[in-house]
Write a protein that holds these residues in place. Structure first.
Motif, mmCIF file in Angstrom:
data_model
loop_
_atom_site.group_PDB
_atom_site.id
_atom_site.type_symbol
_atom_site.label_atom_id
_atom_site.label_comp_id
_atom_site.label_asym_id
_atom_site.label_seq_id
_atom_site.Cartn_x
_atom_site.Cartn_y
_atom_site.Cartn_z
ATOM 1 N N LYS A 1 -38.732 32.922 14.789
ATOM 2 C CA LYS A 1 -38.417 31.930 13.769
ATOM 3 C C LYS A 1 -38.635 30.508 14.261
ATOM 4 N N TYR A 2 -38.373 30.272 15.562
ATOM 5 C CA TYR A 2 -38.432 28.904 16.109
ATOM 6 C C TYR A 2 -39.419 28.862 17.276
ATOM 7 N N PRO A 3 -40.635 28.435 17.050
ATOM 8 C CA PRO A 3 -41.650 28.399 18.112
ATOM 9 C C PRO A 3 -41.319 27.440 19.249
ATOM 10 N N THR A 4 -40.396 26.493 19.022
ATOM 11 C CA THR A 4 -40.026 25.546 20.081
ATOM 12 C C THR A 4 -38.646 25.878 20.657
ATOM 13 N N LEU A 5 -38.377 27.179 20.771
ATOM 14 C CA LEU A 5 -37.172 27.680 21.430
ATOM 15 C C LEU A 5 -37.590 28.481 22.646
ATOM 16 N N TRP A 6 -36.978 28.173 23.804
ATOM 17 C CA TRP A 6 -37.240 28.896 25.041
ATOM 18 C C TRP A 6 -35.923 29.443 25.578
ATOM 19 N N GLY A 7 -35.941 30.644 26.109
ATOM 20 C CA GLY A 7 -34.734 31.255 26.639
ATOM 21 C C GLY A 7 -34.636 31.089 28.142
ATOM 22 N N GLU A 8 -33.508 30.557 28.607
ATOM 23 C CA GLU A 8 -33.225 30.450 30.051
ATOM 24 C C GLU A 8 -32.241 31.563 30.407
ATOM 25 N N LEU A 9 -32.445 32.250 31.516
ATOM 26 C CA LEU A 9 -31.882 33.582 31.722
ATOM 27 C C LEU A 9 -30.694 33.683 32.669
ATOM 28 N N SER A 10 -30.112 32.573 33.114
ATOM 29 C CA SER A 10 -28.937 32.694 33.976
ATOM 30 C C SER A 10 -27.790 33.353 33.210
ATOM 31 N N TYR A 11 -27.073 34.236 33.891
ATOM 32 C CA TYR A 11 -25.924 34.957 33.316
ATOM 33 C C TYR A 11 -26.313 35.858 32.138
ATOM 34 N N ARG A 12 -27.579 36.039 31.883
ATOM 35 C CA ARG A 12 -27.995 36.861 30.751
ATOM 36 C C ARG A 12 -27.783 38.346 31.075
ATOM 37 N N GLY A 13 -27.036 39.025 30.233
ATOM 38 C CA GLY A 13 -26.764 40.440 30.431
ATOM 39 C C GLY A 13 -27.884 41.325 29.911
ATOM 40 N N GLY A 14 -28.010 42.527 30.500
ATOM 41 C CA GLY A 14 -28.914 43.548 29.999
ATOM 42 C C GLY A 14 -30.326 43.509 30.528
ATOM 43 N N ILE A 15 -30.669 42.483 31.328
ATOM 44 C CA ILE A 15 -32.047 42.393 31.824
ATOM 45 C C ILE A 15 -32.372 43.564 32.744
ATOM 46 N N THR A 16 -31.393 43.978 33.536
ATOM 47 C CA THR A 16 -31.599 45.136 34.400
ATOM 48 C C THR A 16 -30.609 46.239 34.057
ATOM 49 N N GLU A 17 -31.024 47.457 34.348
ATOM 50 C CA GLU A 17 -30.174 48.637 34.200
ATOM 51 C C GLU A 17 -30.348 49.497 35.441
ATOM 52 N N GLY A 18 -29.247 49.746 36.163
ATOM 53 C CA GLY A 18 -29.350 50.523 37.392
ATOM 54 C C GLY A 18 -30.235 49.888 38.437
ATOM 55 N N ARG B 1 -32.942 48.188 37.895
ATOM 56 C CA ARG B 1 -34.327 48.092 37.451
ATOM 57 C C ARG B 1 -34.412 47.307 36.141
ATOM 58 N N LEU B 2 -35.556 46.741 35.882
ATOM 59 C CA LEU B 2 -35.782 46.012 34.641
ATOM 60 C C LEU B 2 -35.615 46.957 33.459
ATOM 61 N N SER B 3 -34.792 46.542 32.483
ATOM 62 C CA SER B 3 -34.526 47.416 31.338
ATOM 63 C C SER B 3 -35.745 47.454 30.415
ATOM 64 N N PRO B 4 -35.975 48.579 29.729
ATOM 65 C CA PRO B 4 -37.125 48.680 28.807
ATOM 66 C C PRO B 4 -37.106 47.612 27.717
ATOM 67 N N ALA B 5 -35.914 47.296 27.192
ATOM 68 C CA ALA B 5 -35.836 46.309 26.105
ATOM 69 C C ALA B 5 -36.279 44.933 26.580
ATOM 70 N N TRP B 6 -35.859 44.548 27.784
ATOM 71 C CA TRP B 6 -36.230 43.228 28.280
ATOM 72 C C TRP B 6 -37.654 43.188 28.811
ATOM 73 N N ARG B 7 -38.128 44.287 29.354
ATOM 74 C CA ARG B 7 -39.551 44.336 29.708
ATOM 75 C C ARG B 7 -40.400 44.084 28.459
ATOM 76 N N ALA B 8 -40.010 44.721 27.352
ATOM 77 C CA ALA B 8 -40.754 44.538 26.111
ATOM 78 C C ALA B 8 -40.709 43.088 25.637
ATOM 79 N N LEU B 9 -39.527 42.427 25.769
ATOM 80 C CA LEU B 9 -39.419 41.022 25.374
ATOM 81 C C LEU B 9 -40.321 40.137 26.234
ATOM 82 N N PHE B 10 -40.301 40.366 27.545
ATOM 83 C CA PHE B 10 -41.112 39.540 28.436
ATOM 84 C C PHE B 10 -42.602 39.746 28.181
ATOM 85 N N GLU B 11 -42.992 40.963 27.867
ATOM 86 C CA GLU B 11 -44.401 41.224 27.593
ATOM 87 C C GLU B 11 -44.817 40.672 26.233
#
Length: 290
Positions: free
Chosen positions: A201-218, A220-230
């Motif tokens: 919705k907002y092309p001039t929005l960038w996400g900064e990832l400190s304290y962001r939950g869910g990026i890794t699982e066990g 390893r990089l979680s599938p949901a966040w790998r998909a977002l980064f790709e």
């Protein structure tokens, strides 16, 4: 016989050359460089870690750029001054105006006209590239003083660094659709689908990832966040968020944690998130703060 002797002599000479380091030896690959896009060097009334200590941390952990803020803004000015005189060798300091004088301002700045004056006065020093990090939850973003701050940022080509929930992010863009927002913590635990919807919705929005939950699982990089980064390789930044002394004490561990999951991504995407996106945003950085 002469040829045999010559070969032995050449072999001996080559051994001596390698022994004394005349021929360069292969070295281990350097860790990926990091642009720390969420850094606080607070002075209340003085920093716990000296300027030399934090500069040494950046060098040790190959942090080559920082989005610098502090409460009050004295710490940011000290970092910029260190860069200006060559003391921060190899470090690019991008200063933002923190709209806080003391910690209590976190809960009231959005209704405080004196904070708006602080932002304007600090901006007049020169060199700043943004306003923040500031904190907003829900309708607290809807005040006239927040709107004035957003409009000031847009008018002066400044980014906003917002520690905000999804509702507040929407309100900030409603104040001025030309806003450029670095979203501190990217919603903390907000579901990835909602993060994706806001990025769309907002092309001039960038996400900064400190304290962001869910990026890794066990670990390893979680599938949901790998998909977002790709899907959005140009829309994410990383940061340490050194808001308390303990974060400085564990700085190396924080940076190493990023490198672990970055290593699981394609190298070109990892490089963008690690440093490339921040450098693209701030390539037109103004002269240092005086």
């Amino acid at each position: 016989m002469k040829i045999t002797h010559l070969c032995k002599l050449l072999g001996l000479l080559l051994g001596i050359i390698v022994l004394f380091g005349v021929v360069p030896r292969a070295s281990a690959a350097e860790p990926i460089e990091i642009f720390d896009a969420h850094l606080h060097y607070n002075w209340e009334p003085k920093p716990y870690f000296s300027l030399d200590e934090v500069l040494a941390l950046f060098k040790k952990h190959r942090v080559t750029g920082i989005l610098a803020t502090s409460r009050p803004n004295d710490g940011t000015r000290a970092l910029v001054a260190a860069q200006a005189v060559g003391k921060a060798e190899g470090l690019w300091v991008v200063p933002f105006i923190r709209p806080y004088r003391i910690r209590a301002d976190i809960g009231s700045w959005f209704n405080d006209p004196s904070i708006y004056d602080l932002v304007r006065e600090e901006y007049a020093r020169g060199g700043y590239r943004g306003v923040g990090e500031f904190h907003l939850t829900g309708r607290a973003a809807a005040t006239d003083w927040v709107r004035k701050t957003v409009d000031f940022a847009v008018a002066h080509d400044l980014y906003l660094h917002a520690h905000a929930d999804a509702e507040a992010i929407e309100i900030l863009f409603a104040h001025n659709p030309k806003s450029r927002i670095i979203w501190a913590h990217t919603g903390f635990s907000l579901e990835p689908a909602r993060v994706a919807a806001l990025l769309d919705k907002y092309p001039t929005l960038w996400g900064e990832l400190s304290y962001r939950g869910g990026i890794t699982e066990g670990g390893r990089l979680s599938p949901a966040w790998r998909a977002l980064f790709e899907r959005y390789p140009d829309r994410f930044l990383i940061g340490s968020d050194t808001w308390i002394n303990e974060r400085w004490a564990s700085y190396g561990e924080i940076i190493a944690g990023y490198r672990r999951w970055l290593a699981e991504l394609p190298p070109e995407i990892a490089a963008k998130i690690a440093h490339g996106n921040a450098r693209a945003l701030f390539k037109d950085a103004a002269p240092p703060v005086r």
